[in-house]
Design an enzyme around this catalytic site. Structure first.
Site, PDB file in Angstrom:
ATOM      1  CD  GLU A 144      -3.076  -1.108   2.138  1.00  0.00           C
ATOM      2  OE1 GLU A 144      -2.895  -0.402   3.158  1.00  0.00           O
ATOM      3  OE2 GLU A 144      -4.087  -1.809   1.976  1.00  0.00           O
ATOM      4  CD  GLU A 154      -4.293  -5.828   2.265  1.00  0.00           C
ATOM      5  OE1 GLU A 154      -5.100  -4.964   2.712  1.00  0.00           O
ATOM      6  OE2 GLU A 154      -3.112  -5.903   2.629  1.00  0.00           O
TER       7      GLU A 154
END
Length: 700
Positions: A215, A335
């Site tokens: 991320e 995710e």
């Protein structure tokens, strides 16, 4: 496999050395020729003895926008995240309550073929001691470092047919970082740790690749050229260093948060990849990854738009889906997750995303196995054993079999899981210790309508790339019925079905006991025939088979016009359906075939392969030498009075003949002729090599 054959040839040749001047006997010459021929034929047989419906093994690579195996066949990862190694626990979470192998068993039994395993660079510090493991439950982990525990997880996953994708989730153990480096953990350290892992797991097919950094967000940019913030350039530096150490790995590159004023999820924005693609020195290794969440994590503006949820596919297309749609590169949803899969916005979003994944045949990793994810919860409930049934039902609607294995869920976990074995399922027999028989057991005659089919197709999508019918066979008669005597026919239309491929995604009786092939009736109507192995057991009176979830697709993944199929119906809940037919010992006992014709009157059989295998595939502790007897029937139906010619071949555990043989009577003649020609050619090659060795040994 072919390395093994090469070694075998080397050993054979080494046995053929003779003393100088010794005249080679004619029998030795023939031995050489025949031995070489045998080795070549063995290689051909083993090459084709791939489990039907399997995703073949070997390291993965990229072709266009697809992940493929060593044979070039598409592979789809349907996995789950299991976090903890990246935290100050320095061990996967849950080991205070569970045994680590028990948890891996449960992951396998829930149908996931891959685990995304997060770690932090702090894990590798000598002072980072695992501190939340219950060693009474996990005695074999006592005294191990965090890295050594990672080794155990990788080893255990591999034994269960589960692949691992490593994820550098954070530099330190306490928090994520915007960029791939911090004041404490430099870029050099980040790359060095990745190279260490790449070398450590080189040659291990279990570990498929490196998710470089989790991320990127905030200051992270894409395509700006600034070496301190341009994530695309950093990914190239790290990816190329990893590939130099281990060229077999996939390199997984996440997006960023903001690109040219467009804000999206952390790690999810791949808008810049079109103009500024990641460049790696080893081709066919690049995979992009995105993260996608719902309103339970952050109230993004699109959740409040009037056309929600219809607006979601376009948002996904714009930010990352275009890479697959335009065949630029594969994209993995690394995710996604949330607490609800119900009728609230969170649940609607989550179900819409799974539908999008299915429609576009995308890989995913669900967040998360752990129940202790604060904003999403997990698949497991707070006791670390029970499964959230609603989440599992959603995820099981889109799962693929283990890579390199048949699509069955082998065994049961030590702790019962939600809906793992629906009530009223067929009783599976214990693994057989004897060679299976091709003769079906004697059973009472089954009266019409004693067996019935309950059917649904909740994932029907117009123009989709695969069809996913689901069945339950019920027994309304007075006697048990052995599933080995039952054949289920799902009727297609009159289009050519030669390019269709069958997969079993999940079955209560075990997918190792479920086989599928395609054929045609006398009037030209095409069908998918599903048959069952002896290990499927029997359906008692008043009971049922449990769910049988299958799918089929074209080899080129082109759309299937399933709405035109005779047996098709977009039924979302199980209903009795007579357009799916059943036969017992060749006699129609349920349903109506197209035109009212019984399948027993079929004029041609496009795939004449019938297999009888042992009841269960061997466990990792069983000998690899366990042989499966496979009977290959090359006959037209008995109704025509043709004799049955069969041959018994010894194959590796779990192997069956591919259902894509597509042989008609004419095809059999062609194959026979080609086989004879091939044998003659191989024999000639063997003789030539034998003559060469003879001349060499005589000093000629």
């Amino acid at each position: 496999m072919f390395n093994c054959l090469s070694n075998l040839i080397t050993r054979l040749i080494s046995r053929w050395e003779v003393e100088p001047g010794l005249i080679l006997r004619r029998s030795d010459f023939l031995w050489r020729a025949v031995s070489l021929l045998t080795v070549f034929l063995l290689g051909i047989i083993l090459r084709d003895a791939t489990p039907a419906g399997a995703q073949q093994s070997g390291m993965l690579h990229v072709e266009g926008s697809q992940l493929v195996n060593a044979a070039g066949n598409p592979v789809i990862l349907t996995g789950i995240n299991w976090f903890g190694l990246e935290t100050e626990s320095f061990a996967p979470h849950g080991l205070w309550a569970r045994n680590w192998e028990d948890m891996l068993d449960q992951v396998r039994d829930l149908g996931f073929n891959t685990i995304r395993l997060p770690y932090s660079n702090a894990l590798f510090e000598p002072s980072s001691i695992p501190n939340t493991v219950n060693y009474e439950l996990n005695p074999d982990l006592e005294g191990l470092s965090g890295l050594e525990i990672m080794d155990k997880i990788v080893e255990g996953a591999g034994e269960r047919g589960i692949r691992i994708m490593l994820d550098r989730h954070r530099p330190g153990a306490s928090a994520q970082s915007e960029l791939w480096y911090t004041a404490e953990y430099s870029e050099e350290r980040w790359i060095a740790d990745w190279v260490m892992l790449a070398e450590r797991y080189a040659g291990d097919e279990t570990v498929i690749g490196a998710d470089l950094h989790n991320e990127p967000h905030g200051a992270a940019t894409w395509g700006t050229g600034d070496p301190t913030t341009d994530w695309r350039l950093a990914a190239e530096r790290a990816g190329n260093a990893i590939l130099e150490a281990n060229p077999d790995w996939l390199i997984i590159v996440q997006g960023i948060e903001q690109y040219e004023g467009d804000w999206y999820w952390w790690g999810g924005n791949l808008l810049g990849a079109r103009e500024y693609p990641v460049r790696l020195n080893v081709p066919n290794r690049l995979v992009y990854s995105t993260h996608v969440y719902g309103p339970g994590v952050y109230p993004q503006p699109w959740f409040e738009e009037a056309n929600f949820p219809d607006n979601l596919p376009q948002i996904w297309d714009d930010h990352w889906g275009y890479l697959v749609r335009e065949e630029i590169a594969p994209v993995i949803v690394g995710e996604f997750g949330g607490r609800s899969v119900g009728e609230d916005k969170e649940g609607i979003w989550q179900r819409a995303l799974v539908s999008y994944l299915r429609e576009h045949s995308l890989s995913y990793f669900y967040w998360t196995l752990n129940p202790n994810s604060g904003d999403t919860g997990g698949l497991l409930l707070d006791d670390w054993e029970s499964v959230d049934p609603a989440k599992q039902e959603l995820l099981s609607s889109y799962q693929f079999p283990p890579i390199g294995e048949e699509g069955d869920i082998v065994g049961q976990s030590a702790t019962p899981v939600a809906d793992a074995t629906p009530a009223g399922t067929a009783t599976a027999q214990a693994p057989s210790t004897e060679a299976p028989t091709a003769v079906p057991p004697t059973a009472p005659a089954v009266s019409p309508d004693a067996l019935q089919v309950r059917f649904r197709m909740p994932h029907a999508a117009a123009g989709g790339q695969d069809a996913k019918p689901e069945f339950i066979i019920t027994n309304q008669g007075p006697d048990p019925v052995a599933l080995a005597n039952v054949e289920l026919f799902y009727w297609l239309d009159d289009e050519n079905s030669d390019s269709l491929v069958f997969h079993c995604d999940w079955a209560a009786v075990g997918c190792s006991n479920v086989m599928g092939d395609f054929g045609s009736a006398a009037d030209g109507a095409r069908y998918l025939r599903i048959s069952f192995g002896a290990g499927a057991g029997s359906i008692d009176s008043g009971a049922d088979s449990g769910e049988i979830k299958i799918r089929f697709n074209r080899t080129d993944w082109s759309p299937i016009a399933q709405e035109a199929h005779y047996s098709f119906s977009p039924i979302e809940e199980y209903e009795t359906w007579d357009r799916v037919t059943l036969e017992v010992d060749g006699n129609l006992v349920w349903g109506v075939a197209p035109g009212g014709a019984a399948v027993a009157a079929a004029a041609t059989v496009e795939s004449t392969t019938e297999a009888t295998v042992m009841d269960e595939p061997p466990t990792p502790t069983q000998s690899v030498a366990t042989a499966y007897a496979l009977e290959i029937a090359t006959a037209t139906p008995e109704a025509y009075g043709s004799s049955v010619a069969s041959v018994v071949v010894t194959l590796p555990p779990g192997a069956t003949v591919s259902s894509r043989s597509g042989l008609t009577a004419t095809g059999l003649i062609v194959v026979a002729a080609a086989t004879v020609g091939g044998i003659v050619a191989l024999l000639a090659l063997g003789v030539a090599i034998g003559m060469y060795l003879t001349r060499r040994d005589k000093g000629m």
